[in-house]
Design an enzyme around this catalytic site. Structure first.
Site, PDB file in Angstrom:
ATOM      1  N   TYR A 116      73.952  92.546 -29.715  1.00 21.78           N
ATOM      2  CA  TYR A 116      74.216  92.357 -28.288  1.00 21.78           C
ATOM      3  C   TYR A 116      74.592  93.688 -27.674  1.00 21.78           C
ATOM      4  O   TYR A 116      75.424  94.429 -28.218  1.00 21.78           O
ATOM      5  CB  TYR A 116      75.359  91.356 -28.084  1.00 21.78           C
ATOM      6  CG  TYR A 116      75.689  91.162 -26.619  1.00 21.78           C
ATOM      7  CD1 TYR A 116      75.090  90.137 -25.894  1.00 21.78           C
ATOM      8  CD2 TYR A 116      76.551  92.034 -25.957  1.00 21.78           C
ATOM      9  CE1 TYR A 116      75.353  89.976 -24.548  1.00 21.78           C
ATOM     10  CE2 TYR A 116      76.818  91.882 -24.602  1.00 21.78           C
ATOM     11  CZ  TYR A 116      76.221  90.848 -23.903  1.00 21.78           C
ATOM     12  OH  TYR A 116      76.470  90.693 -22.571  1.00 21.78           O
ATOM     13  N   GLU A 204      71.744  93.864 -19.445  1.00 22.25           N
ATOM     14  CA  GLU A 204      72.118  93.111 -20.647  1.00 22.25           C
ATOM     15  C   GLU A 204      70.912  92.952 -21.555  1.00 22.25           C
ATOM     16  O   GLU A 204      69.860  92.463 -21.120  1.00 22.25           O
ATOM     17  CB  GLU A 204      72.660  91.720 -20.279  1.00 22.25           C
ATOM     18  CG  GLU A 204      73.195  90.971 -21.504  1.00 22.25           C
ATOM     19  CD  GLU A 204      73.547  89.516 -21.203  1.00 22.25           C
ATOM     20  OE1 GLU A 204      72.687  88.774 -20.689  1.00 22.25           O
ATOM     21  OE2 GLU A 204      74.694  89.123 -21.476  1.00 22.25           O
TER      22      GLU A 204
END
Ligand code: GDP
Ligand code: MN
Length: 398
Positions: A116, A204
């Site tokens: 992530y 993101e």
């Protein structure tokens, strides 16, 4: 402002972040043709909507998942056929889902690790912050709740920019060996450059994949942009997709209204963001649910008031309207004139509760009274909220 994944991939790729090969298709035939042109023997087909959680989502007709892995161009076509024109529901879309008008067809990546990575604006430090975790592929909120130590937050000084030592620190936290820091560091610098240059509020990448071959690629990307900086990025404005937006928000944007659609049934018209927030809280405290946030601002014109009021009246979910105005720069009589104009052209369908205070309040109240409109007056804030909640549930006040 949000954009689609395929658009985010293009921007990341131009900035120097590796992304899998692929292209966007608007028809099943196009999807198959893209698959045939890709030099690979397994493919991924991804529904393009402005929401995450597609992999675990489902379509309104029961068809499962907005992310499919398949083996042949023919299967790509079949999946695309199911997805395009359908509506995808994920935990981020709300129960009504989002329409799918295109799919991203790409080479499927052989994943060794899912990481992530995000760059967001941290409002408490007033700086960009890199958020990184080895627990990619799943919701970062879940990781934050269950295993907060698995997340690294690296605050970046906006004047200095991302420092090489910080990129190395994040890469090491992500599990890259000290001899293999070049690729992730390069990627971090590229992503940070994109964040700054395009005035993003969020970059993101989830998952950021480490492939079996050892490459680092952005498998999924979500970019958000600061609306207040859009005027200097025409190329970003052009990426807007109105089909993904709440139609109420679009109408509000057209009139430069500070509006956010919510899920309740009490329409609110307030001046000042603070009073608007307090009004939402009061409605909740009185047991109701607001249909929107709407701050008509200090310097609203009569035309803006009329437009704002029309917007609330046109919203079929609204069962009562609560007008809560503290006249400062915005004068109460001007507010009254705007409301009356809106009601003349569009007679009220639901009860309207009005609480006016401040500059020219007497003239405003007089205008409203003489207009003959069926308004419910309120003096106090909580009183107004309570009357609105009662009216929306059809109990009293009518
Ligand atoms: P999201 O559900 O909207 O966040 O969509 P993602 O693009 O993140 O896809 C969800 C999940 O599908 C990822 O976490 C991966 O596990 C898987 N996935 C997506 N693309 C690929 C791919 O090319 N290859 C493989 N093996 N899995 C993929
Ligand atoms: Mn994802």
């Amino acid at each position: 402002m949000n954009i689609h994944e395929y658009q985010a991939r293009d921007l990341l790729s131009s900035a120097g972040v590796a992304v899998p090969r692929g292209a966007v298709a608007k028809t099943a035939e196009e999807a198959e043709a893209i698959a045939r042109s890709l030099p690979c023997n397994s493919f991924v087909v991804k529904a393009q909507v402005h929401a995450g959680g597609r992999g675990k989502g489902h379509f309104v007709d029961g068809y499962k998942s907005g992310v499919h892995l398949v083996k042949t161009p023919h299967q790509v076509r079949e999946v695309a056929k199911h997805m395009i024109g359908n509506t995808l529901i994920t935990h981020q879309t709300g129960p009504e889902g989002k329409p799918v008008h295109s799919v991203l067809v790409g080479e499927s990546t052989e994943i060794a690790r899912e990481l992530y990575l995000a760059i967001v604006l941290d409002r408490s430090s007033g700086c960009p912050v890199i958020v990184a975790s080895q627990q990619g592929g799943m919701e970062i909120e879940t990781v934050a709740e269950k295993k907060p130590e698995a997340i690294l937050r690296e605050v970046i000084h906006p004047g200095l920019g991302l420092q090489p030592y910080q990129a190395r620190k994040v890469s090491i936290f992500l599990g890259f060996p000290s001899t293999g820091l070049r690729a992730p560091c390069r990627l971090l610098h590229a992503a940070y450059r994109l964040f700054i240059e395009k005035d993003c509020s969020q970059v993101e990448i989830n998952p950021l994949a480490v492939t079996k071959g050892g490459d680092v690629v952005a498998l999924d990307a979500k970019l958000n942009f600061d609306d207040n900086a859009l005027f200097r990025h025409k190329e970003i404005q052009d990426l807007q997709d109105p089909s993904q937006e709440d139609p109420r928000d679009l109408a509000a944007a057209e009139h430069h209204l500070n509006y956010i659609g919510l899920e309740g049934n009490i329409g609110c018209m307030v001046n000042g963001a603070g009073l608007a927030m307090a009004t939402l809280d009061l409605i909740q405290a009185a047991g109701g649910k607001p249909a929107n946030f709407l701050d008509v601002g200090g310097g609203a014109s009569e035309a803006m008031i009329t437009a704002a009021f029309r917007l609330l009246q046109a919203d079929t979910t609204v069962q009562a309207i609560f007008v809560n105005i503290f006249g400062g720069i915005l004068k109460c009589d001007l507010l009254a004139q705007g409301m009356i104009a809106a009601c003349r052209s569009n007679p009220p369908r639901v009860p309207i509760i009005v609480r006016l205070q401040g500059t020219n309040v007497e003239q405003g109240r007089k205008l409203l009274k003489e207009s003959g409109l069926p308004l419910i007056p309120a003096e106090g804030l909580l009183e107004g909220a309570e009357k609105a909640v009662a009216a929306a549930s059809g109990k009293k006040g009518m």
